[in-house]
Structure formats: C-alpha cells, structure tokens
Scaffold this motif. Structure first.
Motif, PDB file in Angstrom:
ATOM      1  N   ALA A  45      -4.232  -3.175 -15.223  1.00 34.78           N
ATOM      2  CA  ALA A  45      -3.547  -2.250 -14.322  1.00 34.78           C
ATOM      3  C   ALA A  45      -2.730  -3.050 -13.321  1.00 34.78           C
ATOM      4  O   ALA A  45      -3.190  -4.069 -12.792  1.00 34.78           O
ATOM      5  N   VAL A  46      -1.505  -2.616 -13.081  1.00 41.71           N
ATOM      6  CA  VAL A  46      -0.626  -3.251 -12.093  1.00 41.71           C
ATOM      7  C   VAL A  46      -0.560  -2.359 -10.866  1.00 41.71           C
ATOM      8  O   VAL A  46      -0.216  -1.175 -10.968  1.00 41.71           O
ATOM      9  N   GLU A  47      -0.934  -2.916  -9.720  1.00 42.09           N
ATOM     10  CA  GLU A  47      -0.882  -2.175  -8.462  1.00 42.09           C
ATOM     11  C   GLU A  47       0.283  -2.709  -7.630  1.00 42.09           C
ATOM     12  O   GLU A  47       0.330  -3.898  -7.304  1.00 42.09           O
ATOM     13  N   ALA A  48       1.203  -1.810  -7.306  1.00 45.69           N
ATOM     14  CA  ALA A  48       2.370  -2.168  -6.504  1.00 45.69           C
ATOM     15  C   ALA A  48       2.290  -1.436  -5.168  1.00 45.69           C
ATOM     16  O   ALA A  48       2.001  -0.231  -5.127  1.00 45.69           O
ATOM     17  N   TYR A  49       2.525  -2.166  -4.093  1.00 43.37           N
ATOM     18  CA  TYR A  49       2.423  -1.610  -2.742  1.00 43.37           C
ATOM     19  C   TYR A  49       3.823  -1.476  -2.137  1.00 43.37           C
ATOM     20  O   TYR A  49       4.605  -2.431  -2.153  1.00 43.37           O
ATOM     21  N   PHE A  50       4.114  -0.292  -1.613  1.00 48.04           N
ATOM     22  CA  PHE A  50       5.415   0.015  -1.040  1.00 48.04           C
ATOM     23  C   PHE A  50       5.265   0.258   0.467  1.00 48.04           C
ATOM     24  O   PHE A  50       4.269   0.844   0.896  1.00 48.04           O
ATOM     25  N   PRO A  51       6.241  -0.177   1.264  1.00 44.81           N
ATOM     26  CA  PRO A  51       6.153   0.103   2.705  1.00 44.81           C
ATOM     27  C   PRO A  51       6.229   1.603   2.955  1.00 44.81           C
ATOM     28  O   PRO A  51       7.073   2.294   2.385  1.00 44.81           O
ATOM     29  N   ALA A  52       5.322   2.091   3.800  1.00 47.13           N
ATOM     30  CA  ALA A  52       5.273   3.519   4.098  1.00 47.13           C
ATOM     31  C   ALA A  52       5.991   3.863   5.392  1.00 47.13           C
ATOM     32  O   ALA A  52       6.067   5.041   5.754  1.00 47.13           O
ATOM     33  N   ASP A  53       6.486   2.847   6.094  1.00 42.51           N
ATOM     34  CA  ASP A  53       7.240   3.118   7.321  1.00 42.51           C
ATOM     35  C   ASP A  53       8.260   2.001   7.524  1.00 42.51           C
ATOM     36  O   ASP A  53       8.223   0.948   6.871  1.00 42.51           O
ATOM     37  N   ASP A  54       9.179   2.227   8.457  1.00 39.60           N
ATOM     38  CA  ASP A  54      10.261   1.267   8.690  1.00 39.60           C
ATOM     39  C   ASP A  54       9.734  -0.060   9.223  1.00 39.60           C
ATOM     40  O   ASP A  54      10.270  -1.127   8.890  1.00 39.60           O
ATOM     41  N   ALA A  55       8.693  -0.011  10.053  1.00 36.65           N
ATOM     42  CA  ALA A  55       8.169  -1.245  10.638  1.00 36.65           C
ATOM     43  C   ALA A  55       7.616  -2.169   9.557  1.00 36.65           C
ATOM     44  O   ALA A  55       7.818  -3.390   9.596  1.00 36.65           O
ATOM     45  N   THR A  56       6.921  -1.601   8.567  1.00 42.27           N
ATOM     46  CA  THR A  56       6.372  -2.413   7.481  1.00 42.27           C
ATOM     47  C   THR A  56       7.483  -2.985   6.620  1.00 42.27           C
ATOM     48  O   THR A  56       7.449  -4.163   6.240  1.00 42.27           O
ATOM     49  N   CYS A  94       1.648  -0.514   6.945  1.00 40.51           N
ATOM     50  CA  CYS A  94       1.247   0.705   6.258  1.00 40.51           C
ATOM     51  C   CYS A  94       1.889   0.745   4.869  1.00 40.51           C
ATOM     52  O   CYS A  94       3.114   0.552   4.745  1.00 40.51           O
ATOM     53  N   PHE A  95       1.060   0.948   3.841  1.00 38.80           N
ATOM     54  CA  PHE A  95       1.537   0.941   2.461  1.00 38.80           C
ATOM     55  C   PHE A  95       1.156   2.236   1.749  1.00 38.80           C
ATOM     56  O   PHE A  95       0.175   2.894   2.085  1.00 38.80           O
ATOM     57  N   LEU A  96       1.940   2.542   0.732  1.00 44.77           N
ATOM     58  CA  LEU A  96       1.549   3.466  -0.319  1.00 44.77           C
ATOM     59  C   LEU A  96       1.522   2.645  -1.603  1.00 44.77           C
ATOM     60  O   LEU A  96       2.330   1.735  -1.777  1.00 44.77           O
ATOM     61  N   ASN A  97       0.583   2.947  -2.496  1.00 40.70           N
ATOM     62  CA  ASN A  97       0.519   2.140  -3.714  1.00 40.70           C
ATOM     63  C   ASN A  97       0.579   2.989  -4.967  1.00 40.70           C
ATOM     64  O   ASN A  97       0.221   4.168  -4.969  1.00 40.70           O
TER      65      ASN A  97
END
Length: 258
Positions: free
Chosen positions: A239-250, A219-222
C-alpha cells in the motif's frame, strides 16, 4: 492458518469470517450447497478451479488462495517473490518514482503488516524524535504512529487518529486472519484508554493528521493506493500512503523547505 489443515476446514473458516451460509456461498459461486458441504466436510476434494472459484467469492487474499490450493493437494498458481527479486525490479522502480513524484510532501509504501518498505525524504517529519527502538527494521508505521514513544505525543488529534486507524486494523485482522496483525492490534489497543476505540465519524471522508514539528503545526490528509491488478502476492499486499497538505501553512512549510 497453517498449511497442514484440510482445505475444507480452511474454506469453512473463511466462509464464517465473511458471514455467509453454505447456501449463500453456493449461490454466489454457482454450485450446489451440497457440493459446498461435501468440500467443507472433506467428502469431496475440490479441483484447483473449484478452490479458486470459492476463494474468489469469499474474497480470499492471494496469499491465502495459494495456501488453500496447497491444502487441497494442488500447486500454487499466484507467484510469491520477495520484493528484492530481480523480476520485480520494474515494480520497485515504479514505487520509488511514485514516492519521489509526491515530493516535497511525504509518501511511503508499506507491506500487509504495515512494515515500511520505501519512503521519500519528506517522511522525516514523522520519524524525528521517536524512540530509536521503533526505528529498528522492520519499522512498523502503525506502531510508530500510535505508540507513546513514537510520534503519538506530537499528534494534536491523537484520539481522532486512533478512532480511524484501529478499526481499520481490526478489519484487516478479520479479513486476513493474520495472527501477527491480531497481535499488533492488541498491542496498540493497550496503549490507549480501556475498551474499544470509538467508531470514526461517518461524515469524515478523509482523516486529518495534525502533528507538531519544530514549533509548527502541520496538517495532512492522506490517501492509500494499492495495486488492484497485481500479478504477485507481494505486490498485492503493498500500500502506498501519500500525504497532502490540508492547509496553506503546511503547504508553505514544505515548499520553503524544498
């Protein structure tokens, strides 16, 4: 928009696209409505300074400002060079550093039409298992995400992603007038249920992306970053798209993989 059309016609098209009257534009630009009318009807050929002033208040992208200038008989003022140009070497290096610095999480850079320019190693979670035809250059990330042969089948919240991305693409089409983006929008719209996609929930401040990957749900937020002070047409459109983990498992998945 083509280069052989009169500048007045092009400016009128941009004004209509922005939903402004001649008076609205005149007030914003600090000129008379009569002057705007004369420019649009071809009775007055605007100076380069006037073209740029009107374009600024119409929010015309840099690429299209050059076209307006040429249509008015003036030279372009904003440089437009391919990303491979030696003079953009420092910009390419900066982009690559930004993407590498985001590892172990995915990050990528796309052009104005969503074609992939650069990516870090972690982006493979999005590319795995997609049809080979979608990976032939130029790889279009919007198509890759919403095409049924892309990673759409692995998206756990495909409807939510479509409801977020398609209106965004529609706004780009309206703002840019780009026929290729318009064709991409119509193509991707055809892959989903009939009718326009539902509007995104205004309470959602970020789009969650849930994807199955090798038996794990990630699960990501970008976030999307653009170069607001770009001095070149090419750089303005990246455009630069960066994806961040949205939960501990990710987060744990990527830390362990790294």
């Amino acid at each position: 928009m083509t280069g052989d059309r009169p500048v007045g016609e092009l400016l009128r098209e941009w004004r209509h696209r922005r939903g402004l009257s001649q008076l609205d534009l005149a007030i914003q630009a600090g000129v008379s409505a009569r002057h705007v009318s004369f420019v649009e009807t071809g009775r007055t050929i605007p100076s380069s300074a006037m073209v740029l002033r009107l374009a600024e208040h119409l929010g015309v992208p840099l690429r299209e400002r050059n076209r307006l200038l040429v249509a008015a008989g003036h030279a372009p003022v904003v440089r437009e060079r391919p990303l491979e140009d030696p003079d953009l070497a420092s910009a390419r290096t900066a982009l690559e550093q930004i993407l590498r610095g985001h590892e172990p999480y995915p990050a990528l850079a796309v052009d104005r039409r969503w074609n992939l320019l650069f990516a870090n190693a972690a982006v493979d979670v999005f590319l795995e298992g997609v049809d080979a035809s979608l990976l032939r250059p130029p790889v279009n990330m919007m198509r890759l995400g919403l095409h049924p042969d892309g990673f759409a089948l692995r998206l756990r919240n495909l409807d939510q992603v479509r409801a977020h991305l398609l209106p965004r693409l529609a706004r780009q089409v309206a703002q840019s007038g780009d026929p290729e983006l318009s064709a991409l929008y119509e193509e991707l719209l055809s892959h989903g249920p009939g009718g326009d996609p539902p509007p995104p929930d205004p309470a959602d401040i970020a789009l969650p992306i849930r994807i199955r990957h090798r038996g794990t749900e990630l699960c990501f937020l970008n976030t999307v970053t653009t170069f607001g002070a770009a001095f070149d047409v090419t750089l303005e459109e990246i455009a630069v798209e960066a994806y961040f983990p949205a939960d501990d498992a990710t987060a744990r998945f990527f830390r362990e993989r790294a």
